[in-house]
Scaffold this active site. Structure first.
Site, short mmCIF file in Angstrom:
data_model
loop_
_atom_site.label_atom_id
_atom_site.label_comp_id
_atom_site.label_asym_id
_atom_site.label_seq_id
_atom_site.Cartn_x
_atom_site.Cartn_y
_atom_site.Cartn_z
N GLU A 296 15.20 -59.52 52.94
CA GLU A 296 16.37 -59.06 52.37
C GLU A 296 16.33 -59.48 50.68
OE1 GLU A 296 19.40 -60.44 54.98
OE2 GLU A 296 19.00 -59.14 56.27
N GLU B 164 14.57 -54.17 63.61
CA GLU B 164 15.58 -54.72 64.07
C GLU B 164 16.63 -53.66 64.53
OE1 GLU B 164 17.42 -57.64 61.42
OE2 GLU B 164 15.33 -58.43 60.76
C1 GLA Z 1 19.27 -59.74 59.59
C2 GLA Z 1 18.21 -60.84 59.65
C3 GLA Z 1 18.11 -60.95 61.21
C4 GLA Z 1 19.64 -61.09 61.82
C5 GLA Z 1 20.43 -60.17 61.54
C6 GLA Z 1 21.79 -60.39 62.19
O1 GLA Z 1 19.06 -58.51 60.01
O2 GLA Z 1 17.00 -60.19 59.49
O3 GLA Z 1 17.36 -62.24 61.31
O4 GLA Z 1 20.08 -62.41 61.24
O5 GLA Z 1 20.68 -60.04 60.10
O6 GLA Z 1 21.53 -61.09 63.36
#
Ligand code: GLA
Length: 395
Positions: A204, A310
């Site tokens: 990020e 994710e």
């Molecule tokens: C981001 C992070 C994850 C997690 C999500 C929320 O996507 O990469 O590790 O913290 O936020 O759970």
């Protein structure tokens, strides 16, 4: 750990298994094999699985990519989660237990600031249970995450590890970054050789809504090239078989993608990145074909493989949300399979959590199993994209 699981499974059987057992004998028998496989003593443990009769994502996609889930530490000693994980997944990501705030050892670091000034101490007790579990069940790991603006303690960035003092300078932070990456990789490689197949090196780093990197303490202390340095160090110490990833959310958004490609280009030119992870916290609003365009562009511009790291699909606001979510999950997975068949290397497909009850977005019911471990239409959607006959038979 194995003993702990065995004891929990036995105790759980006494408490609930016998009572609910009769209708579930087949599931119990099937599940026994995966639990017992984890135990060298080959004792028999029987815990009825709520999910044993379902088609299995990891089998359906065995020839395509790893199928993973984010898993929290407590879940690997809870029989329902154990059953679900071992039945459905061949890849795991620690939800929080390998993030910098879990691995950095503040107490030891502060106990001798001179000794640890350039190399903060690390500890791994937060993630051991998950790693032991993964190893015992032949599940591979995605490491998440090394360099991130969030869940990283501020004290790391201060000269004397004291947030009321001065920020560390570039040279000192470069040393800390290098040593942190080195310590984590060396530990993982010596304790769990071959277990990890990918690591999120930087998470990020792109700002929201602007054509820029996110402002953060890594950027403020090291400067504009902190992403390049993180990948340079990761390449230097990477264990064999590990792919190095950049990971982000909304990474399919065109403006954000341009920023990401721009800052990753020198990393790719230096040969220090292997993959881009699209987190994919999405909803039915996310158009699979523009998502596909973004995947193609990362692959073409940076020469990297891709992982969906994710995935969750938030519900829409209609009464038909479960059905819509299911249809969308199928279309999304069909898009991923189409990309794969075009020759784009898709390494893994990870969903961010096991059931709606434990999702970080639980109000939005974004996962593939319900609160009570029932497979949702979205689960069948993922199955149907590849094996419609299995989805029909099961639903
Ligand atoms: C981001 C992070 C994850 C997690 C999500 C929320 O996507 O990469 O590790 O913290 O936020 O759970």
């Amino acid at each position: 750990m194995k003993k702990t699981i065995a004891l929990i499974l036995s105790a759980a059987l006494l408490l609930t298994g016998c009572a609910s057992g009769t209708g579930n004998d087949k599931s119990a028998a099937e599940n026994t094999s995966s639990a017992a496989a984890a135990d060298e003593s080959k004792e028999e443990f029987v815990f009825p699985s709520k999910t044993a009769d379902l088609p299995r994502l990891k089998d359906v996609y065995a020839d395509d990519f790893y199928i993973g889930s984010a898993v929290a530490g407590y879940q690997v000693s809870d029989p329902d989660y154990i059953n679900l994980i071992t039945e459905q997944f061949n890849s795991m990501t620690c939800e929080n237990e390998m993030k910098p705030d879990a691995l950095l050892d503040k107490e030891t670091t502060l106990s001798d600031i001179e000794k640890y000034r350039e190399a903060p101490a690390v500890k791994f007790d937060s993630c051991i249970d998950q790693l032991e579990f993964a190893k015992a069940h032949d599940i591979k790991m995605r490491g998440h995450t090394l360099v991130w603006y969030s869940q990283t303690p501020d004290w790391l960035f201060y000269k004397d590890y004291d947030t009321s003092g001065e920020l560390a300078d570039r040279d000192l932070m470069l040393k800390r970054m290098e040593n942190y990456i080195k310590s984590v990789f060396e530990w993982a490689d010596s304790e769990y050789p071959g277990l990890f197949y990918a690591w999120d090196v930087v998470n990020e780093a792109a700002a929201d809504g602007q054509s820029a990197k996110r402002d953060c303490l890594w950027l403020q202390t090291i400067g504009d090239d902190y992403i390049e340095k993180a990948f340079e160090y990761a390449r230097k110490y990477q264990p064999e078989g590990v792919k190095l990833y950049y990971n982000d959310y909304n990474a399919f958004n065109f403006t954000k993608q341009m920023v990401i490609i721009d800052f990753l280009r020198p990393v790719a030119e230096a040969g220090n990145i292997d993959g881009v992870g699209l987190q994919s916290h999405i909803g039915t609003w996310c158009d699979p074909s523009s998502y596909g365009e973004a995947v193609r562009r990362y692959n073409k511009e940076l020469g990297v493989e891709i992982s969906i790291t994710e995935l969750d699909i938030s519900k829409d606001n209609t009464d038909e949300w479960e059905k819509n979510q299911g249809e969308y999950a199928q279309r999304f997975m069909e898009q991923i399979l189409a990309l794969k068949s075009e020759g784009i290397p898709i390494a893994s497909f990870t969903i961010w959590g096991l059931t709606d009850a434990v999702s970080w977005k639980k109000q939005e019911m974004p996962l593939f199993f319900s609160l009570s471990f029932n497979a949702k239409p979205s689960f069948y959607g993922l199955i149907a994209a590849k094996a419609p006959e299995l989805a029909e038979k099961a639903s």
